[in-house]
Design an enzyme around this catalytic site. Structure first.
Site, PDB file in Angstrom:
ATOM      1  N   ARG A 185      -8.828   1.057   2.533  1.00 16.26           N
ATOM      2  CA  ARG A 185      -8.431   0.793   1.497  1.00 16.26           C
ATOM      3  C   ARG A 185      -8.568  -0.597   0.977  1.00 16.26           C
ATOM      4  NH1 ARG A 185      -2.948   3.928   2.240  1.00 16.26           N
ATOM      5  NH2 ARG A 185      -2.161   2.912   0.109  1.00 16.26           N
TER       6      ARG A 185
ATOM      7  N   ARG B 223       2.561  10.231   3.774  1.00 12.96           N
ATOM      8  CA  ARG B 223       1.635  10.016   2.901  1.00 12.96           C
ATOM      9  C   ARG B 223       0.249  10.084   3.684  1.00 12.96           C
ATOM     10  NH1 ARG B 223       1.176   5.886  -2.136  1.00 12.96           N
ATOM     11  NH2 ARG B 223      -1.032   5.147  -1.843  1.00 12.96           N
TER      12      ARG B 223
ATOM     13  N   ARG C 216      -8.502  -1.117 -11.544  1.00 14.43           N
ATOM     14  CA  ARG C 216      -9.046  -1.421 -10.322  1.00 14.43           C
ATOM     15  C   ARG C 216     -10.415  -1.896 -10.206  1.00 14.43           C
ATOM     16  NH1 ARG C 216      -4.601   2.020  -7.685  1.00 14.43           N
ATOM     17  NH2 ARG C 216      -4.715   1.742  -5.438  1.00 14.43           N
TER      18      ARG C 216
ATOM     19  N   ARG D 180       5.716   3.286   5.992  1.00 15.20           N
ATOM     20  CA  ARG D 180       5.765   4.247   5.222  1.00 15.20           C
ATOM     21  C   ARG D 180       5.180   5.670   5.294  1.00 15.20           C
ATOM     22  NH1 ARG D 180       3.507   3.301  -0.880  1.00 15.20           N
ATOM     23  NH2 ARG D 180       1.425   3.905   0.244  1.00 15.20           N
TER      24      ARG D 180
ATOM     25  N   LYS E  61       3.801  -2.586  -5.778  1.00 17.41           N
ATOM     26  CA  LYS E  61       3.373  -2.290  -7.185  1.00 17.41           C
ATOM     27  C   LYS E  61       4.455  -1.069  -7.782  1.00 17.41           C
ATOM     28  CE  LYS E  61      -0.984  -1.232  -6.576  1.00 17.41           C
ATOM     29  NZ  LYS E  61      -1.165  -1.508  -5.266  1.00 17.41           N
TER      30      LYS E  61
HETATM   31  P1  AP5 Z   1       5.005   0.168  -2.958  1.00 19.28           P
HETATM   32  O1  AP5 Z   1       5.848  -0.187  -3.776  1.00 19.28           O
HETATM   33  O2  AP5 Z   1       4.791   1.684  -2.795  1.00 19.28           O
HETATM   34  O3  AP5 Z   1       3.640  -0.515  -3.132  1.00 19.28           O
HETATM   35  P2  AP5 Z   1       2.239  -0.160  -3.884  1.00 19.28           P
HETATM   36  O4  AP5 Z   1       1.582  -1.445  -4.126  1.00 19.28           O
HETATM   37  O5  AP5 Z   1       2.418   0.612  -4.985  1.00 19.28           O
HETATM   38  O6  AP5 Z   1       1.481   0.499  -2.656  1.00 19.28           O
HETATM   39  P3  AP5 Z   1       0.343   1.911  -2.642  1.00 19.28           P
HETATM   40  O7  AP5 Z   1       0.003   2.222  -1.394  1.00 19.28           O
HETATM   41  O8  AP5 Z   1       1.299   2.853  -3.355  1.00 19.28           O
HETATM   42  O9  AP5 Z   1      -0.803   1.322  -3.445  1.00 19.28           O
HETATM   43  P4  AP5 Z   1      -2.282   1.673  -3.533  1.00 19.28           P
HETATM   44  O10 AP5 Z   1      -2.635   0.718  -4.531  1.00 19.28           O
HETATM   45  O11 AP5 Z   1      -2.746   1.821  -2.169  1.00 19.28           O
HETATM   46  O12 AP5 Z   1      -1.988   3.229  -3.888  1.00 19.28           O
HETATM   47  P5  AP5 Z   1      -2.239   4.062  -5.286  1.00 19.28           P
HETATM   48  O13 AP5 Z   1      -1.094   5.235  -5.287  1.00 19.28           O
HETATM   49  O14 AP5 Z   1      -2.173   3.233  -6.600  1.00 19.28           O
HETATM   50  O15 AP5 Z   1       5.131  -0.560  -1.562  1.00 19.28           O
HETATM   51  C1  AP5 Z   1       4.837   0.019  -0.353  1.00 19.28           C
HETATM   52  C2  AP5 Z   1       5.783   0.098   0.898  1.00 19.28           C
HETATM   53  O16 AP5 Z   1       6.340  -1.425   1.040  1.00 19.28           O
HETATM   54  C3  AP5 Z   1       7.012   0.966   0.448  1.00 19.28           C
HETATM   55  O17 AP5 Z   1       7.492   1.562   1.617  1.00 19.28           O
HETATM   56  C4  AP5 Z   1       8.016  -0.069   0.010  1.00 19.28           C
HETATM   57  O18 AP5 Z   1       9.513   0.545   0.353  1.00 19.28           O
HETATM   58  C5  AP5 Z   1       7.705  -1.238   0.856  1.00 19.28           C
HETATM   59  N1  AP5 Z   1       8.141  -2.393   0.112  1.00 19.28           N
HETATM   60  C6  AP5 Z   1       7.879  -2.693  -1.154  1.00 19.28           C
HETATM   61  N2  AP5 Z   1       8.287  -4.037  -1.459  1.00 19.28           N
HETATM   62  C7  AP5 Z   1       8.712  -4.436  -0.427  1.00 19.28           C
HETATM   63  C8  AP5 Z   1       9.278  -5.819   0.176  1.00 19.28           C
HETATM   64  N3  AP5 Z   1       9.546  -6.745  -0.614  1.00 19.28           N
HETATM   65  N4  AP5 Z   1       9.393  -5.938   1.474  1.00 19.28           N
HETATM   66  C9  AP5 Z   1       9.565  -5.117   2.429  1.00 19.28           C
HETATM   67  N5  AP5 Z   1       9.076  -3.633   1.964  1.00 19.28           N
HETATM   68  C10 AP5 Z   1       8.489  -3.632   0.815  1.00 19.28           C
HETATM   69  O19 AP5 Z   1      -3.690   4.803  -5.344  1.00 19.28           O
HETATM   70  C11 AP5 Z   1      -3.761   5.631  -4.020  1.00 19.28           C
HETATM   71  C12 AP5 Z   1      -5.258   6.124  -4.138  1.00 19.28           C
HETATM   72  O20 AP5 Z   1      -5.527   6.868  -5.342  1.00 19.28           O
HETATM   73  C13 AP5 Z   1      -6.206   4.840  -4.113  1.00 19.28           C
HETATM   74  O21 AP5 Z   1      -6.578   4.578  -2.919  1.00 19.28           O
HETATM   75  C14 AP5 Z   1      -7.374   5.586  -4.689  1.00 19.28           C
HETATM   76  O22 AP5 Z   1      -8.170   6.425  -4.060  1.00 19.28           O
HETATM   77  C15 AP5 Z   1      -6.767   6.423  -5.947  1.00 19.28           C
HETATM   78  N6  AP5 Z   1      -6.623   5.443  -7.244  1.00 19.28           N
HETATM   79  C16 AP5 Z   1      -5.333   5.182  -7.757  1.00 19.28           C
HETATM   80  N7  AP5 Z   1      -5.590   4.355  -8.654  1.00 19.28           N
HETATM   81  C17 AP5 Z   1      -7.100   4.687  -9.073  1.00 19.28           C
HETATM   82  C18 AP5 Z   1      -7.838   3.973  -9.964  1.00 19.28           C
HETATM   83  N8  AP5 Z   1      -7.318   3.139 -11.123  1.00 19.28           N
HETATM   84  N9  AP5 Z   1      -8.979   4.016  -9.697  1.00 19.28           N
HETATM   85  C19 AP5 Z   1      -9.535   4.555  -8.850  1.00 19.28           C
HETATM   86  N10 AP5 Z   1      -8.930   5.324  -7.865  1.00 19.28           N
HETATM   87  C20 AP5 Z   1      -7.777   5.164  -7.986  1.00 19.28           C
END
Ligand code: AP5
Length: 189
Positions: free
Chosen positions: A145, A134, A89, A128, A14
């Site tokens: 998660r 992280r 979410r 990552r 994402k």
């Molecule tokens: P990346 O692009 O970072 O993926 P992502 O989907 O953004 O993953 P996140 O881990 O950041 O998502 P998340 O939903 O767990 O965390 P968030 O920060 O939103 O890519 C991941 C890795 O893969 C990178 O190293 C990248 O380089 C690699 N990659 C990407 N594309 C690739 C490809 N095509 N091929 C190979 N490698 C690739 O949330 C964190 C926490 O915050 C949550 O757990 C929750 O506690 C809280 N939170 C956030 N939003 C909310 C909400 N709306 N409500 C409640 N709690 C929330």
């Protein structure tokens, strides 16, 4: 207005794809994960609350997240649209987003669902975690998660299908190839 919800499990890409979409379409980006991590880094009260949930792989309560989202959204001026990354979410968050946009005469244009197999998600996030340190990228928390994603977040797929906003994208492949598929879908709208 181009309002995109970028959706998928943790590690589905994402954040990676959002950066490219922002550059191409000139829209604003709200990453709720980045907002929360900045609060943690700055040691704010919100950050302290958020850390407890994030470290456990749990979601921050809806009321809190919805307030945060609205205040970031309202800080944008002359916006051409927004990419919502990590929000909604839960069904309650999706309903709140719809209401918030409707009050401003807008709606979600499309929900882009990046589908990636679970073993690949785990591989990406473990890697990552090693590279960036992280805190929630360790095997135990990633499993939590993913469980939270399946139980609380994945039901949004049917919710957005019902809204006729759903767009499936295969999130496995090169970052450029996936980006091209997203652009093709968005440009058709
Ligand atoms: P990346 O692009 O970072 O993926 P992502 O989907 O953004 O993953 P996140 O881990 O950041 O998502 P998340 O939903 O767990 O965390 P968030 O920060 O939103 O890519 C991941 C890795 O893969 C990178 O190293 C990248 O380089 C690699 N990659 C990407 N594309 C690739 C490809 N095509 N091929 C190979 N490698 C690739 O949330 C964190 C926490 O915050 C949550 O757990 C929750 O506690 C809280 N939170 C956030 N939003 C909310 C909400 N709306 N409500 C409640 N709690 C929330």
């Amino acid at each position: 207005m181009l309002n995109i919800v970028i959706f998928g499990a943790p590690g589905s890409g994402k954040g990676t794809q959002s950066e490219r979409i922002v550059e191409k379409y000139g829209i604003n980006h709200i990453s709720t994960g980045d907002v929360l991590r900045a609060e943690i880094k700055n040691g704010t009260e919100l950050g302290k609350t958020a850390k407890g949930y994030i470290d456990q792989g749990q979601l921050i309560p809806d009321e809190l997240m919805i307030d945060i989202l609205a205040s970031v959204f309202d800080s944008f001026e002359d916006s051409k649209g927004v990419i919502f990354d990590g929000f909604p979410r839960t069904i309650a968050q999706a309903e709140a987003l719809k209401k918030m946009l409707a009050e401003r005469g807008q709606d979600v244009t499309v929900m882009v669902d990046l589908e990636v197999p679970e073993d690949e998600l785990m591989t990406r996030l473990i890697k990552r975690g090693k590279d960036s340190g992280r805190a929630d990228d360790n095997e135990e928390t990633i499993k939590k998660r993913l469980h939270v994603y399946h139980s609380q977040t994945a039901p949004l797929i049917d919710w957005y299908k019902n809204e006729k906003k759903y767009q499936h994208i295969n999130g496995l492949g090169t970052m450029d190839g996936i980006f091209a598929d997203i652009c093709e879908a968005v440009d058709k709208l």
